[in-house]
Scaffold this motif. Structure first.
Motif, mmCIF file in Angstrom:
data_model
loop_
_atom_site.group_PDB
_atom_site.id
_atom_site.type_symbol
_atom_site.label_atom_id
_atom_site.label_comp_id
_atom_site.label_asym_id
_atom_site.label_seq_id
_atom_site.Cartn_x
_atom_site.Cartn_y
_atom_site.Cartn_z
ATOM 1 N N MET A 282 -27.571 0.898 33.644
ATOM 2 C CA MET A 282 -26.101 0.939 33.748
ATOM 3 C C MET A 282 -25.454 -0.317 33.164
ATOM 4 N N TRP A 283 -26.021 -1.484 33.488
ATOM 5 C CA TRP A 283 -25.431 -2.725 32.972
ATOM 6 C C TRP A 283 -25.605 -2.798 31.457
ATOM 7 N N ASN A 284 -26.755 -2.309 30.990
ATOM 8 C CA ASN A 284 -26.995 -2.286 29.550
ATOM 9 C C ASN A 284 -25.945 -1.420 28.859
ATOM 10 N N ARG A 285 -25.659 -0.270 29.466
ATOM 11 C CA ARG A 285 -24.666 0.639 28.904
ATOM 12 C C ARG A 285 -23.278 -0.013 28.932
ATOM 13 N N ARG A 286 -22.976 -0.657 30.045
ATOM 14 C CA ARG A 286 -21.683 -1.319 30.205
ATOM 15 C C ARG A 286 -21.495 -2.409 29.140
ATOM 16 N N GLN A 287 -22.503 -3.249 29.004
ATOM 17 C CA GLN A 287 -22.402 -4.352 28.046
ATOM 18 C C GLN A 287 -22.340 -3.826 26.604
ATOM 19 N N SER A 288 -23.177 -2.817 26.291
ATOM 20 C CA SER A 288 -23.196 -2.283 24.924
ATOM 21 C C SER A 288 -21.840 -1.684 24.558
ATOM 22 N N THR A 289 -21.153 -1.134 25.555
ATOM 23 C CA THR A 289 -19.861 -0.503 25.293
ATOM 24 C C THR A 289 -18.725 -1.518 25.242
ATOM 25 N N LYS A 290 -18.756 -2.494 26.130
ATOM 26 C CA LYS A 290 -17.580 -3.363 26.281
ATOM 27 C C LYS A 290 -17.760 -4.782 25.743
#
Ligand SMILES: *Cc1c(COP(=O)(O)O)cnc(C)c1O
Length: 408
Positions: free
Chosen positions: A281-289
């Motif tokens: 989830m954090w990986n997805r969050r960082q990759s997006t934002k």
């Protein structure tokens, strides 16, 4: 009609450090002949170590040639930096953290503020009082805290850190889902032993809770028996996230670099109780934002781990800790009880019943010294003040001479 996020209205109107700045400015305007010494805001004052500057310059030089130029880097940070962090800060201390569990960022303030967006709106959060305001205010903005009444938000579980409990948060009586911990602590300077952290890890494992552990001041720990990372505690990998920063360690407050550790075993849960990988989830969050930290800054951070870098960073911290010692001893000599300053750059001074803003005004008006009133960090911050060791030896020595004179 464009409508506002009205959770922002629930934030306490003023920001602590702008209040302080106003009072200091007023004092300085009325007394231009009495220059103030600032031991208030938690910002470092010494220049970046030479090895760090060389790393920074190498990065800049590479950006100047097509052959070595870098565009967007990995959102998680360059491997050269993540590998050094994992080896040096964790594996060398027996804490199992791998490079791909590290997310390099532009600082621990953003990460510790952003992380809460991975959680449901109605989780119960436990926050120490006094506290680094970021944890609380970001949850207010997200609508997780309820209204502010009688100095506290209705839905927050506060963990009072008082003299009676050694300024250490106690296990909450009601069940909580998210726990914020910070050791060595800002603002109190208190530290937690391994046994203390074991208690929290056990609580989180039993209650399927998560710990957000802020270790921004780990490099100030002198006592070798104290844990520097929550991952020195067995079982923490399943229930804890750790925030770190080069800001206080290596003077990066204006350069901006930190990182967050999210172990692969760390799981949170869906409404129906299925496991969800927090790392994913954090990986997805960082990759997006987030688009990563600038290459020269990551080269500068890498240099912290070089032999010269390590020696220079140690000297830097030793200098601040010498200041901390002077502050602590002076206040003790004057009869004030203190905590902190032995494994942290902050000294938390018991004002002996004085309101913390009155104590702040007393030091400003009589000694021309700026501290931080403890009340700004929460209800339990009264009657304390925080004195910071971040200044030159000369200024700290002068400041303490003035304080002695003023309070004698
Ligand atoms: C200074 C500080 C940080 C670091 O913030 P950066 O954004 O990395 O500069 C994090 N947590 C606490 C408690 C701090 O005092």
């Amino acid at each position: 009609m464009i409508r506002a996020n009205e959770n922002y209205n629930k934030l306490k109107a003023s920001y602590l450090f702008s209040d302080i700045a106003k009072r200091v400015e007023a004092f300085q305007n009325n007394h231009p002949d009495r220059p103030v010494i600032r031991l208030g805001i938690g910002d470092v004052t010494h220049a970046l170590p030479k090895a760090v500057i060389r790393g920074f310059q190498t990065g800049v030089d590479e950006m100047a040639r097509d052959a070595t130029f870098r565009g967007y880097g990995p959102e998680q940070g360059y491997a050269f930096l993540r590998e050094k962090i994992a080896a040096h800060d964790f594996q060398a201390r027996g804490a199992e953290v791998s490079a791909d569990e590290i997310f390099v960022s532009d600082g621990a303030k953003c990460d510790s503020g952003n992380f809460q967006e991975l959680f449901a709106d109605d989780i119960r959060i436990a926050i120490p009082d006094p506290v680094y305001p970021v944890y609380l205010d970001t949850n207010v903005m997200a609508g997780r805290t309820g209204e502010f009444k009688d100095g506290r938000y209705e839905s927050v579980v506060y963990m009072d850190c008082l003299k009676e409990n050694g300024f250490l948060p106690e296990l909450p009586e009601q069940e909580v889902d998210l726990i914020y911990l910070c050791f060595p602590n800002n603002p109190t300077g208190s530290t937690a032993t391994k046994a203390e952290l074991e208690k929290w890890v056990e609580y989180a494992r039993e209650n399927k809770a998560l710990i957000l552990f802020d270790a921004a001041y780990e490099s100030f720990i002198r006592d070798e028996s104290l844990p520097r990372s929550i991952y020195e505690i067995k079982g923490a990998r399943e229930v804890a996230v750790e925030f770190r920063s080069f800001s206080k360690t290596a003077g990066f407050t204006g350069t901006r670099c930190g990182f967050t550790v999210v172990p692969k075993e760390c799981m949170i849960f869906s409404g129906s109780g299925e496991k969800i990988s927090l790392h994913a989830m954090w990986n997805r969050r960082q990759s997006t934002k987030f688009n990563g930290v600038s290459y020269p800054v990551q080269k500068a951070a890498e240099a912290v781990y070089s032999k010269e870098g390590q020696a220079e960073v140690k000297k830097l911290i030793d200098a601040y800790m010498e200041n901390a010692d002077i502050v602590r001893r002076t206040m003790n000599t004057l009869g004030f009880d203190t905590v902190g300053g032995e494994n942290s750059p902050y000294i938390w001074v018991d004002g002996q019943g004085r309101d913390s803003w009155d104590f702040f005004d007393l030091l400003l008006n009589k000694a021309s010294v700026v501290c931080t009133p403890g009340g700004g960090f929460g209800k339990c911050g009264n009657p304390y003040i925080r004195i910071s060791a971040f200044n030159s030896l000369e200024n700290v020595t002068t400041a303490m001479e003035r304080v002695k004179e003023a309070l004698r």
